[in-house]
Structure formats: structure tokens, C-alpha cells
Scaffold this active site. Structure first.
Site, PDB file in Angstrom:
ATOM      1  N   LYS A 184      20.119  -0.499  66.343  1.00 36.57           N
ATOM      2  CA  LYS A 184      18.532  -0.840  65.415  1.00 36.57           C
ATOM      3  C   LYS A 184      17.847  -2.280  65.432  1.00 36.57           C
ATOM      4  O   LYS A 184      18.898  -3.086  66.026  1.00 36.57           O
ATOM      5  CB  LYS A 184      18.344  -0.804  64.208  1.00 36.57           C
ATOM      6  CG  LYS A 184      17.604  -0.543  63.011  1.00 36.57           C
ATOM      7  CD  LYS A 184      16.271   0.940  62.993  1.00 36.57           C
ATOM      8  CE  LYS A 184      15.564   1.036  62.567  1.00 36.57           C
ATOM      9  NZ  LYS A 184      15.154   2.367  62.034  1.00 36.57           N
TER      10      LYS A 184
ATOM     11  N   ASP B 255       9.319   1.139  63.936  1.00 34.84           N
ATOM     12  CA  ASP B 255       9.038   1.171  62.336  1.00 34.84           C
ATOM     13  C   ASP B 255       8.823   0.183  62.004  1.00 34.84           C
ATOM     14  O   ASP B 255       7.834   0.748  62.482  1.00 34.84           O
ATOM     15  CB  ASP B 255      11.075   0.485  62.501  1.00 34.84           C
ATOM     16  CG  ASP B 255      11.866   0.789  61.669  1.00 34.84           C
ATOM     17  OD1 ASP B 255      12.119   2.086  60.810  1.00 34.84           O
ATOM     18  OD2 ASP B 255      11.636   0.837  60.191  1.00 34.84           O
TER      19      ASP B 255
END
Ligand code: NDP
Length: 462
Positions: free
Chosen positions: A142, A182
Site C-alpha cells: 500500500k 484508493d
């Protein structure tokens, strides 16, 4: 002190005893000070793994948990850029390459002022198990930045993305690390990031980013995948209890990518979605949210839900700063951000007769709220299972890029439906196998952990 912090404290004290899980958790607290979201994510997983370690002592011997809690690599970097007035800004960029056990690091980039190392690590940690649950060959990672794209011009966002990628490109690659979007990173940002990667490397390496535009390597259905997948998972949870979404009242929070398509799919399955929200307030639309109007407003100039309420007119009401979970419903889908649904909210939802809650966002439900829902017998779908549809279709995008192919929307949707059923069923049967029938938290954590642990054992001490 936040709910997260209070939840951590007793465990650190208890860890002086002999319980190996407590010792591992205490080490995580000591080595990652102040990273409360990361602590919360680790604690939530460790709490459910006791029965696995009891059955499989070889995992403790190989220190699988200690290794899985430590990212393989943490990249933190400076991102300088200039605004339209020529002023210099300095942001911080992150990429946490958490686990490459099952495939290249895979997970999105978040651009939001709240982003810090602890948040990126919590998201990366969750991503390992989520990606494993899909059954597809992807590891966990991430990244992101504390850059705020809100109220920035396209040219400013482009300059920021180019600076971000100028540093990050050296860590990426279709076989190495494959980011996606995201919060704050949508089609526009992915476009700028991909353009700069291509320019620097002189390679049209489609598989290095997912969430691309359909005309240049993107998968049809990726935009819809997380929201659709969350609703498909909810439908499976309800089916296993002999019912379904048809005719149900649903509360959805957020109005971004995940929320929009959760609303759309819930309505396709016959539900009425009463709400949507942003960080300023929520909308109550008892006739059911007009998702096409909402999309139009969001797309044209990145509008707010208050604009939607105004355009919709009639009984539709905008509640500034309100708590969306005060709206009674049968199904609740938190699709905005972490820790947005608290214990008080959960108690209110239970009182209002909620049957199912599924996390479209990552960790939107606080630990105390999860406890309240599980104790009340509400079907609770944790994010690593319920929102895995997005990364699953990202992996399908990588497949299409690798074979230089482009699938029809219907084909991807069929694959997504199959994957969400598979995730539901493996969580369900795993929970049963470990003595917690109907508990999707236990099921998702163990079913996500076991394939990673098995592969780590097979791959030796790396
Ligand atoms: P978007 O940026 O498209 O939308 C985020 C939405 O949440 C916006 O409506 C935003 O409102 C709202 N929001 C953000 N922060 C807050 C806050 N602090 N309080 C209230 N509302 C807030 O993001 P996505 O829809 O892509 O992501 C939403 C969640 O889903 C995140 O947790 C993400 O990690 C998770 N997720 C996303 C996936 C994807 O494919 N996109 C895949 C799996 C999980 P505002 O405009 O006011 O900021």
C-alpha cells in the site's frame, strides 16, 4: 484518548505473560510507536489466530507471525512540487511493500492529508490477507501521500503525480510492485502516474498500475468492482441466512468510488439505498438515491452531496455534519474511511433492526463496534473479505495486460461474482472448521492467513 488507543493498552501490559500472541503484539507496539491504526489492524488479526497456532505448531516455530507483521520493505520519500502560482510545496510519499509471498506487491495509493506511516502500514497489512482471500497470485502492499488533491487544479495534481512517480518508479514493475487507486486517487491520478512511469522507463508496461483508462490497458469493470463486490458479498451473507437484499433498506456512507457502485449494485438487487455522504454531511433520500444524478454531480467538478440534495429536491434532505448511522436500516455499508462507525453507532443500528453490515471501506468499523455487532448476531462482513472485489479485478486487469487482451464488461462481472462467492464460502467454511460458525471475522482472518503462512513455510526463511 481514542477508542483505538484504549484498546491497545491492556494488551501491552498483558503481553508480559507467556502467551505468544501477546508477546508478538507487544513487539509490534514497541517497534512501531504511535502507529495506532497499524496496531489496531494487527491486533484484530492476531486475536483470531490462536486456534490456528494451537493446531499447527510449525507456524510458531518458523516465526511466521513475527515475519508477517514486519513489512519486507518500507519506502518513505520527499515529494516536492509547485502550485499554479509557482509556490513550492513539500509532501511525503510512502510505499509499504509488505509481502511478496503470493505475488508482486499489490495495493492502492491514497492521497489524503491524514496519510501517515501508520495508516499506510495498516492498509498494507490488511491487503496481504485480502489479496490471499481472492485466490489470485498477488502479494500485499500500500502507499500514498499526505498530499490533498481537493481544490487543486488538474495541472497541480499532474505536477504532484509526476514528482511522486519520479521517485517511486524505481521500486515498481509488473513483476515487482503494482499500485492502484484508493482515496483521492482515481482515473485522473492513475493517468498522470502511468504517463510519468512510461516516460521515465521508456516502457509501455501496462501491468505496472491498475485502474487505468479502458482505452489504454484498463479493465472494464474495475471502477465498479469494489462497490459491486461488497454488495455481492452482502447478498451471500444474507442468503446463508435464508434471505436477500431484495426489498431491504440500505444505508451507504461515502460518495466516492466504492460508495457509488455499492449504491448502484444494491439497487440492481432490489434494495432501496436511503443515504450517501461526504466528510461535510449526509443526504437522506427516502425514495432511494438517484445514483445517475449523484455520479453526474460528482463527475462534473467533483461536487458535494449537498449539491446532490439541492439538485434532487422534493423530500431529499441534507444533514450537515450529522451521523449517518442514526438512519434506521436493515443493511449498513460503510464505504468512506477508517473508524467511521463507532460502538454507539453500532448499538443504534442494532436497536433499529440491522441484519447485515459489510465494510466497503478499509476498517471503517471500530473494534468495539465490531464486537457489538457480532454479539448481537448481525451478519458482519469485514473489509478484507467484503471489499476484496476491487483488488480481485485489479488482478484480472494484470491478467489482461499480460496476455495483451481486453475482456467484455459482462465477462469481468461474471468472474467478480464467482470470486466474491468463493471468498464468502471460504470464510464461512473456515469459521465453521475453527469452531466459530457464522463469524466472518474469524473466517476471513484465518482463510486469508493460511495460504500466506503455507507459502512462507515452503519458501524458506526469507
Ligand atoms: P474516494 O476518494 O473515491 O471516496 C472517499 C469517500 O469517503 C468520499 O465521499 C469522501 O468524502 C469520504 N471520506 C473520506 N474521508 C472521510 C472522513 N474522514 N469522514 C467522512 N467521509 C470521508 O475513495 P474510495 O471510494 O476509493 O475509497 C473508500 C474506502 O474504500 C477507503 O477506505 C478505501 O481504502 C477503501 N477501498 C477502496 C477500494 C477501491 O477500489 N477504490 C478497494 C478496497 C477498499 P470527501 O470528498 O468529503 O473527502
Amino acid at each position: 484518548m481514542t477508542e483505538t488507543e484504549t484498546a491497545s493498552a491492556p494488551r501491552a501490559t498483558a503481553a508480559r505473560g507467556g502467551d505468544p500472541l501477546e508477546r508478538i503484539y507487544a513487539d509490534v507496539l514497541r517497534r512501531n510507536p504511535g502507529e495506532t491504526e497499524f496496531h489496531q489492524a494487527v491486533r484484530e488479526v492476531l486475536e483470531t489466530l490462536g486456534p490456528v497456532l494451537a493446531r499447527r505448531p510449525e507456524l510458531a516455530e518458523a516465526r511466521i507471525l513475527e515475519r508477517v507483521c514486519e513489512p519486507e520493505r518500507q519506502i518513505v520519500f520527499r515529494v516536492p512540487w509547485t502550485d499554479d502560482a509557482g509556490r513550492v510545496h513539500v509532501n511525503r510519499g510512502f510505499r509499504i511493500e509488505f509481502s511478496s509471498t503470493l505475488g508482486p506487491y499489490k495495493g492502492g495509493l491514497r492521497f489524503h492529508p491524514s496519510v501517515n506511516l501508520g495508516i499506510v502500514k495498516f492498509l498494507g497489512f490488511e491487503q496481504i490477507f485480502k489479496n490471499a482471500l481472492t485466490g489470485l497470485p498477488i502479494g500485499g502492499g500500500k502507499g500514498g501521500s499526505d498530499f490533498d488533491p481537493k481544490n487543486r487544479s488538474d495541472a497541480e495534481v499532474m505536477r504532484f503525480c509526476q514528482s511522486f512517480m519520479t521517485e517511486l518508479h524505481r521500486s515498481l514493475g509488473e513483476y515487482t510492485d503494482v499500485p492502484a487507486g484508493d482515496i483521492g486517487v482515481g482515473a485522473r491520478e492513475i493517468g498522470y502516474l502511468f504517463g510519468q512511469y512510461k516516460r521515465i522507463t521508456n516502457r509501455h508496461e501496462s501491468g505496472v498500475l491498475t485502474g487505468k483508462g479502458v482505452g489504454w490497458g484498463g479493465a472494464r469493470g474495475r471502477t465498479e468492482a469494489t462497490g459491486y463486490g461488497c454488495v455481492l458479498f452482502t447478498e451471500e451473507m444474507l442468503r446463508s441466512r435464508g434471505t436477500g437484499l431484495d426489498g431491504r433498506s440500505v444505508v451507504v456512507s461515502g460518495s466516492g468510488n466504492v460508495a457509488l457502485y455499492a449504491i448502484e449494485k444494491a439497487q440492481q438487487l432490489g434494495a432501496t439505498v436511503l443515504t450517501c455522504s461526504d466528510s461535510d454531511g449526509y443526504v437522506l433520500d427516502r425514495k432511494g438515491v438517484d445514483v445517475e444524478l449523484l455520479k453526474e454531480i460528482k463527475e462534473a467538478g467533483r461536487g458535494r452531496v449537498s449539491d446532490y440534495a439541492e439538485a434532487r429536491g422534493g423530500d431529499c434532505r441534507y444533514v450537515p455534519g450529522g451521523r449517518i448511522w442514526e438512519v434506521p436500516c436493515e443493511v449498513a455499508l460503510p464505504c468512506a474511511t477508517q473508524n467511521e462507525l463507532t460502538e454507539d453507532d453500532a448499538v443504534g443500528l442494532v436497536r433499529g433492526g440491522v441484519l447485515a453490515v459489510a465494510e466497503g471501506a478499509n476498517m471503517p468499523t471500530t473494534p468495539a463496534a465490531v464486537r457489538a455487532l457480532r454479539e448481537a448476531g448481525v451478519a458482519f462482513g469485514p473489509g478484507k473479505a467484503a471489499n476484496a472485489g476491487g483488488v480481485a479485478v485489479s488482478a484480472l486487469e494484470m491478467q489482461q495486460n499480460a496476455s495483451r487482451d481486453s475482456w467484455e464488461f459482462a465477462h469481468t462481472e461474471e468472474r467478480l461474482t464467482g470470486i466474491m462467492r468463493h471468498i464468502h464460502d471460504s470464510c464461512h467454511t473456515t469459521a465453521e472448521r475453527y469452531g466459530s460458525p457464522g463469524d466472518y471475522v474469524v473466517g476471513a482472518n484465518i482463510a486469508g492467513f493460511e495460504p500466506v503462512a503455507d507459502a512462507m513455510l515452503a519458501q524458506g526463511l526469507v
